[in-house]
Structures are given as C-alpha cells and as structure tokens.
Design a protein around this motif. Sequence first.
Motif, PDB file in Angstrom:
ATOM      1  N   ALA A  76     -18.860  10.791  10.947  1.00 31.55           N
ATOM      2  CA  ALA A  76     -18.250  10.381   9.676  1.00 31.55           C
ATOM      3  C   ALA A  76     -18.602   8.920   9.404  1.00 31.55           C
ATOM      4  CB  ALA A  76     -16.734  10.596   9.741  1.00 31.55           C
ATOM      5  N   PHE A  77     -19.779   8.727   8.849  1.00 27.74           N
ATOM      6  CA  PHE A  77     -20.274   7.391   8.488  1.00 27.74           C
ATOM      7  C   PHE A  77     -20.668   7.418   7.017  1.00 27.74           C
ATOM      8  CE2 PHE A  77     -20.633   7.803  12.935  1.00 27.74           C
ATOM      9  CZ  PHE A  77     -20.467   6.538  13.464  1.00 27.74           C
ATOM     10  N   ILE A  78     -20.422   6.314   6.323  1.00 27.80           N
ATOM     11  CA  ILE A  78     -20.838   6.287   4.910  1.00 27.80           C
ATOM     12  C   ILE A  78     -22.334   6.593   4.841  1.00 27.80           C
ATOM     13  CG2 ILE A  78     -21.078   4.871   2.832  1.00 27.80           C
ATOM     14  CD1 ILE A  78     -18.636   3.274   3.708  1.00 27.80           C
ATOM     15  N   SER A  79     -23.102   5.997   5.743  1.00 27.58           N
ATOM     16  CA  SER A  79     -24.577   6.162   5.801  1.00 27.58           C
ATOM     17  C   SER A  79     -25.168   6.193   4.388  1.00 27.58           C
ATOM     18  CB  SER A  79     -24.968   7.398   6.605  1.00 27.58           C
ATOM     19  OG  SER A  79     -24.157   8.522   6.373  1.00 27.58           O
ATOM     20  N   PRO A  80     -25.101   5.046   3.693  1.00 27.44           N
ATOM     21  CA  PRO A  80     -25.430   5.014   2.261  1.00 27.44           C
ATOM     22  C   PRO A  80     -26.922   5.096   1.935  1.00 27.44           C
ATOM     23  CG  PRO A  80     -24.934   2.801   3.027  1.00 27.44           C
ATOM     24  CD  PRO A  80     -24.663   3.723   4.185  1.00 27.44           C
ATOM     25  N   TYR A  81     -27.779   4.829   2.935  1.00 29.43           N
ATOM     26  CA  TYR A  81     -29.219   4.801   2.629  1.00 29.43           C
ATOM     27  C   TYR A  81     -29.908   6.093   3.049  1.00 29.43           C
ATOM     28  CZ  TYR A  81     -28.240  -0.082   1.755  1.00 29.43           C
ATOM     29  OH  TYR A  81     -27.696  -1.243   1.259  1.00 29.43           O
ATOM     30  N   GLU A 103     -12.858 -10.073  -2.547  1.00 31.03           N
ATOM     31  CA  GLU A 103     -12.503 -10.525  -1.186  1.00 31.03           C
ATOM     32  C   GLU A 103     -13.370  -9.861  -0.121  1.00 31.03           C
ATOM     33  OE1 GLU A 103      -7.919 -11.014  -2.642  1.00 31.03           O
ATOM     34  OE2 GLU A 103      -8.246 -10.021  -0.719  1.00 31.03           O
ATOM     35  N   ILE A 104     -13.995  -8.715  -0.471  1.00 27.04           N
ATOM     36  CA  ILE A 104     -14.997  -8.096   0.405  1.00 27.04           C
ATOM     37  C   ILE A 104     -16.288  -8.044  -0.396  1.00 27.04           C
ATOM     38  CG2 ILE A 104     -15.689  -6.042   1.709  1.00 27.04           C
ATOM     39  CD1 ILE A 104     -12.825  -5.167   1.845  1.00 27.04           C
ATOM     40  N   LYS A 105     -17.332  -8.580   0.198  1.00 27.11           N
ATOM     41  CA  LYS A 105     -18.643  -8.548  -0.480  1.00 27.11           C
ATOM     42  C   LYS A 105     -19.455  -7.387   0.077  1.00 27.11           C
ATOM     43  CE  LYS A 105     -18.131 -12.543  -2.674  1.00 27.11           C
ATOM     44  NZ  LYS A 105     -17.478 -12.382  -3.982  1.00 27.11           N
ATOM     45  N   GLY A 106     -20.283  -6.778  -0.789  1.00 27.51           N
ATOM     46  CA  GLY A 106     -21.169  -5.701  -0.342  1.00 27.51           C
ATOM     47  C   GLY A 106     -20.415  -4.451   0.029  1.00 27.51           C
ATOM     48  N   PHE A 107     -19.430  -4.086  -0.773  1.00 28.82           N
ATOM     49  CA  PHE A 107     -18.655  -2.873  -0.503  1.00 28.82           C
ATOM     50  C   PHE A 107     -19.333  -1.684  -1.194  1.00 28.82           C
ATOM     51  CE2 PHE A 107     -15.132   0.146  -0.589  1.00 28.82           C
ATOM     52  CZ  PHE A 107     -14.655   0.014   0.713  1.00 28.82           C
ATOM     53  N   GLY A 159     -22.497  -5.600  11.320  1.00 29.37           N
ATOM     54  CA  GLY A 159     -21.720  -5.781  10.090  1.00 29.37           C
ATOM     55  C   GLY A 159     -22.152  -4.774   9.033  1.00 29.37           C
ATOM     56  N   PHE A 160     -22.169  -5.199   7.776  1.00 30.09           N
ATOM     57  CA  PHE A 160     -22.433  -4.265   6.685  1.00 30.09           C
ATOM     58  C   PHE A 160     -23.657  -4.638   5.839  1.00 30.09           C
ATOM     59  CE2 PHE A 160     -18.106  -3.328   7.925  1.00 30.09           C
ATOM     60  CZ  PHE A 160     -18.106  -1.933   7.904  1.00 30.09           C
ATOM     61  N   SER A 161     -24.537  -5.491   6.396  1.00 34.51           N
ATOM     62  CA  SER A 161     -25.806  -5.735   5.679  1.00 34.51           C
ATOM     63  C   SER A 161     -26.615  -4.443   5.750  1.00 34.51           C
ATOM     64  CB  SER A 161     -26.587  -6.858   6.371  1.00 34.51           C
ATOM     65  OG  SER A 161     -26.962  -6.431   7.672  1.00 34.51           O
ATOM     66  N   LEU A 204     -18.821   8.218   0.125  1.00 35.74           N
ATOM     67  CA  LEU A 204     -18.129   6.940  -0.084  1.00 35.74           C
ATOM     68  C   LEU A 204     -16.913   6.797   0.827  1.00 35.74           C
ATOM     69  CD1 LEU A 204     -18.136   6.967  -4.006  1.00 35.74           C
ATOM     70  CD2 LEU A 204     -19.560   5.509  -2.510  1.00 35.74           C
ATOM     71  N   SER A 205     -16.480   5.562   1.004  1.00 39.83           N
ATOM     72  CA  SER A 205     -15.227   5.311   1.718  1.00 39.83           C
ATOM     73  C   SER A 205     -14.094   6.029   0.971  1.00 39.83           C
ATOM     74  CB  SER A 205     -14.954   3.795   1.742  1.00 39.83           C
ATOM     75  OG  SER A 205     -13.712   3.537   2.334  1.00 39.83           O
ATOM     76  N   GLY A 206     -13.301   6.780   1.701  1.00 42.86           N
ATOM     77  CA  GLY A 206     -12.195   7.503   1.074  1.00 42.86           C
ATOM     78  C   GLY A 206     -12.573   8.848   0.483  1.00 42.86           C
ATOM     79  N   SER A 207     -13.835   9.246   0.674  1.00 39.99           N
ATOM     80  CA  SER A 207     -14.267  10.526   0.087  1.00 39.99           C
ATOM     81  C   SER A 207     -13.691  11.714   0.858  1.00 39.99           C
ATOM     82  CB  SER A 207     -15.802  10.611   0.035  1.00 39.99           C
ATOM     83  OG  SER A 207     -16.352  10.478   1.331  1.00 39.99           O
ATOM     84  N   ILE A 247     -16.292   3.667  15.951  1.00 38.31           N
ATOM     85  CA  ILE A 247     -17.505   3.242  16.660  1.00 38.31           C
ATOM     86  C   ILE A 247     -17.740   1.741  16.484  1.00 38.31           C
ATOM     87  CG2 ILE A 247     -20.039   3.513  16.699  1.00 38.31           C
ATOM     88  CD1 ILE A 247     -18.642   5.869  17.990  1.00 38.31           C
ATOM     89  N   ARG A 248     -17.279   1.212  15.340  1.00 35.88           N
ATOM     90  CA  ARG A 248     -17.447  -0.224  15.103  1.00 35.88           C
ATOM     91  C   ARG A 248     -16.494  -1.080  15.945  1.00 35.88           C
ATOM     92  NH1 ARG A 248     -20.351  -2.172  10.846  1.00 35.88           N
ATOM     93  NH2 ARG A 248     -21.543  -0.641   9.643  1.00 35.88           N
ATOM     94  N   PHE A 249     -15.514  -0.443  16.596  1.00 35.26           N
ATOM     95  CA  PHE A 249     -14.658  -1.179  17.538  1.00 35.26           C
ATOM     96  C   PHE A 249     -15.361  -1.364  18.885  1.00 35.26           C
ATOM     97  CE2 PHE A 249     -11.123   0.108  14.736  1.00 35.26           C
ATOM     98  CZ  PHE A 249     -10.397  -1.080  14.709  1.00 35.26           C
TER      99      PHE A 249
HETATM  100  N1  LIG Z   1     -18.569  -3.644   2.981  1.00 33.14           N
HETATM  101  C1  LIG Z   1     -18.127  -2.439   3.351  1.00 33.14           C
HETATM  102  N2  LIG Z   1     -18.682  -1.324   2.806  1.00 33.14           N
HETATM  103  C2  LIG Z   1     -18.237  -0.116   3.175  1.00 33.14           C
HETATM  104  N3  LIG Z   1     -17.253   0.100   4.090  1.00 33.14           N
HETATM  105  C3  LIG Z   1     -16.677  -0.995   4.661  1.00 33.14           C
HETATM  106  C4  LIG Z   1     -17.083  -2.290   4.305  1.00 33.14           C
HETATM  107  N4  LIG Z   1     -16.331  -3.179   5.028  1.00 33.14           N
HETATM  108  C5  LIG Z   1     -15.503  -2.466   5.784  1.00 33.14           C
HETATM  109  N5  LIG Z   1     -15.688  -1.147   5.570  1.00 33.14           N
HETATM  110  C6  LIG Z   1     -14.982  -0.104   6.333  1.00 33.14           C
HETATM  111  O1  LIG Z   1     -15.948   0.395   7.266  1.00 33.14           O
HETATM  112  C7  LIG Z   1     -16.076   1.793   7.164  1.00 33.14           C
HETATM  113  C8  LIG Z   1     -17.538   2.210   6.997  1.00 33.14           C
HETATM  114  O2  LIG Z   1     -18.224   2.065   8.181  1.00 33.14           O
HETATM  115  P1  LIG Z   1     -19.535   2.906   8.435  1.00 33.14           P
HETATM  116  O3  LIG Z   1     -19.985   2.577   9.806  1.00 33.14           O
HETATM  117  O4  LIG Z   1     -19.270   4.329   8.117  1.00 33.14           O
HETATM  118  O5  LIG Z   1     -20.530   2.302   7.339  1.00 33.14           O
HETATM  119  S1  LIG Z   1     -22.116   2.495   7.222  1.00 33.14           S
HETATM  120  O6  LIG Z   1     -22.414   3.913   7.487  1.00 33.14           O
HETATM  121  O7  LIG Z   1     -22.766   1.635   8.206  1.00 33.14           O
HETATM  122  O8  LIG Z   1     -22.449   2.104   5.850  1.00 33.14           O
HETATM  123  C9  LIG Z   1     -15.318   2.235   5.940  1.00 33.14           C
HETATM  124  O9  LIG Z   1     -14.584   3.331   6.430  1.00 33.14           O
HETATM  125  P2  LIG Z   1     -14.472   4.743   5.717  1.00 33.14           P
HETATM  126  O10 LIG Z   1     -13.436   4.524   4.673  1.00 33.14           O
HETATM  127  O11 LIG Z   1     -13.988   5.616   6.845  1.00 33.14           O
HETATM  128  O12 LIG Z   1     -15.769   5.223   5.189  1.00 33.14           O
HETATM  129  C10 LIG Z   1     -14.448   1.061   5.556  1.00 33.14           C
HETATM  130  O13 LIG Z   1     -13.149   1.261   6.059  1.00 33.14           O
END
Ligand SMILES: Nc1ncnc2c1ncn2[C@@H]1O[C@H](COP(=O)(O)OS(=O)(=O)O)[C@@H](OP(=O)(O)O)[C@H]1O
Length: 203
Positions: free
Chosen positions: A105-110, A154-158, A75-77, A35-38, A66-68
Amino acid sequence: MAKSENITWQTTKINKQDRRKRFGHKSAVLWFTGLSGSGKSTIAVEVEKQLFDRHINSYVLDGDNIRFGLNSNLGFSAEDRAENIRRIGEVSKLFADAGLFTLTAFISPYRADRDKVREILGDGEFIEVFVDTPLEVCEKRDVKHLYEKARRGEIKGFTGIDAPYEAPEEPELTIDTSAQSLEASAKQIIDYLASHDYISLAE
Ligand SMILES: Nc1ncnc2c1ncn2[C@@H]1O[C@H](COP(=O)(O)OS(=O)(=O)O)[C@@H](OP(=O)(O)O)[C@H]1O
Ligand SMILES: Nc1ncnc2c1ncn2[C@@H]1O[C@H](COP(=O)(O)OP(=O)(O)O)[C@@H](O)[C@H]1O
C-alpha cells in the motif's frame, strides 16, 4: 546496477515451486496504488485477513509503516519515492520467492517506478490494483489532516495537490471506494485471484 564486486548468487535446496506446492497456492504481489486516503491500506488489510482465514500466506507492506524502519532515510522527492518503490519491489520479489502474497500500500505516484517493479517481478507476479478514488473524496476524508496542511502550504510536494499522480494505464484491477463498499472491493480481489488460478476457493 550492483555496486559490489566479487559477489556470486547462492542457490538453495528449496525453490519457489517447492514452497508453492507445500502451501497449496501461488505467490504474487498485489500492488495497490492511489492517492493518500484512497483506501489502499484499508483494502489491503481486509484482503490479508480474508486470505489468512483461508490459510493463504500473505503480508501487508504499508507505506507509512515502512517509512518508520526500512525506508526511514527517505523523504518525498521524486528520487526518494523512486528508491522507496524500488526497495519495496525487491522485498516483494523476495516474499514472492518465499511463497507469500504481498499486499503493498504505497502511493507509488510515478508510472515508471511501478513499471520497473512489474519488470523485476515478471509474468503474472505483479497485480496492479488502481485505487481510483477521486481526489475530492480523498480530500474530504482527510483521515490524517494532511490535505488540510498541504492546502495551507505546510506540506510541500503533497501528491494530488502540488506533486503529480500518474494513473496506471492498464491495471489488472480498478477500485473506486467512493462507489463500492470495502466488502465489494475485497471480493473483487479474491475473485480475481481465484479466477486467475492464484488460489483455490474450494474448501
Ligand atoms: N508529501 C507527501 N505526499 C504524499 N504522502 C505524504 C507526504 N508526506 C507525508 N505523506 C504520508 O506518507 C504516506 C505516503 O507514503 P508512500 O511511501 O506510500 O509514498 S510514495 O509511494 O513514496 O509516494 C501517505 O500515506 P497514505 O495516506 O497511507 O497514502 C501520507 O500519510
Ligand atoms: N468503501 C471504502 N473502502 C475503503 N475505505 C473506505 C471506504 N469508504 C470509506 N473508507 C475510508 O477511507 C479511508 C481510507 O484510508 P486509507 O485506507 O488509510 O487510505 P490510503 O492507504 O490509500 O491512504 C479510511 O478511513 C476508510 O475507513
């Protein structure tokens, strides 16, 4: 599937084995997921530093960074996240061929997206590190105030709030940063690399 036709794989005079021999260590990707912040970035950055100090070639690829650039059009779909992970998998494969350890270091949720990367990297070159810090802890940390925004709508799909996170079933390593220090996590990873003959700790 490649879109281009009429392309031929160009071979080179130096291969991965030559580079590994020159560098004195193997190469692989340490794939942090959680997760983000893990704690993915914090641990990856620390391990990179410790490997560097031991003259082991390594490089961190961080989701936000990398997203820069490379992935600024994503995006985050679910589809965009899949493409994000696919590209990083391919980059990691190139870096493994170049003889480096890549720490991603990517969430890579799937799970399916991560498993595809495991497949393209092949045996022993994909080391999945599940940063299994509970959501409550990540949310409490809320380093970037994104959970706060997600809870307010304020953020959808988090991820973890209104988008899924699929935990790895058989990760090579599991780390819970609410239960272990950064030093312990880094040591766990370095010890894994040494005990599986990726690196040698002998001076
Ligand atoms: N909707 C949503 N869901 C999750 N995270 C979000 C979202 N929008 C922005 N962020 C910020 O983007 C960082 C995650 O990017 P990732 O490229 O690692 O995501 S993913 O692997 O494609 O799911 C993530 O960074 P980390 O906190 O480093 O994980 C967030 O800061
Ligand atoms: N034991 C620990 N290991 C790693 N990070 C920790 C630990 N304890 C607290 N933290 C903090 O948790 C936060 C994790 O953020 P970060 O590494 O950016 O996570 P991610 O990359 O998964 O989004 C950082 O502010 C870090 O200082």
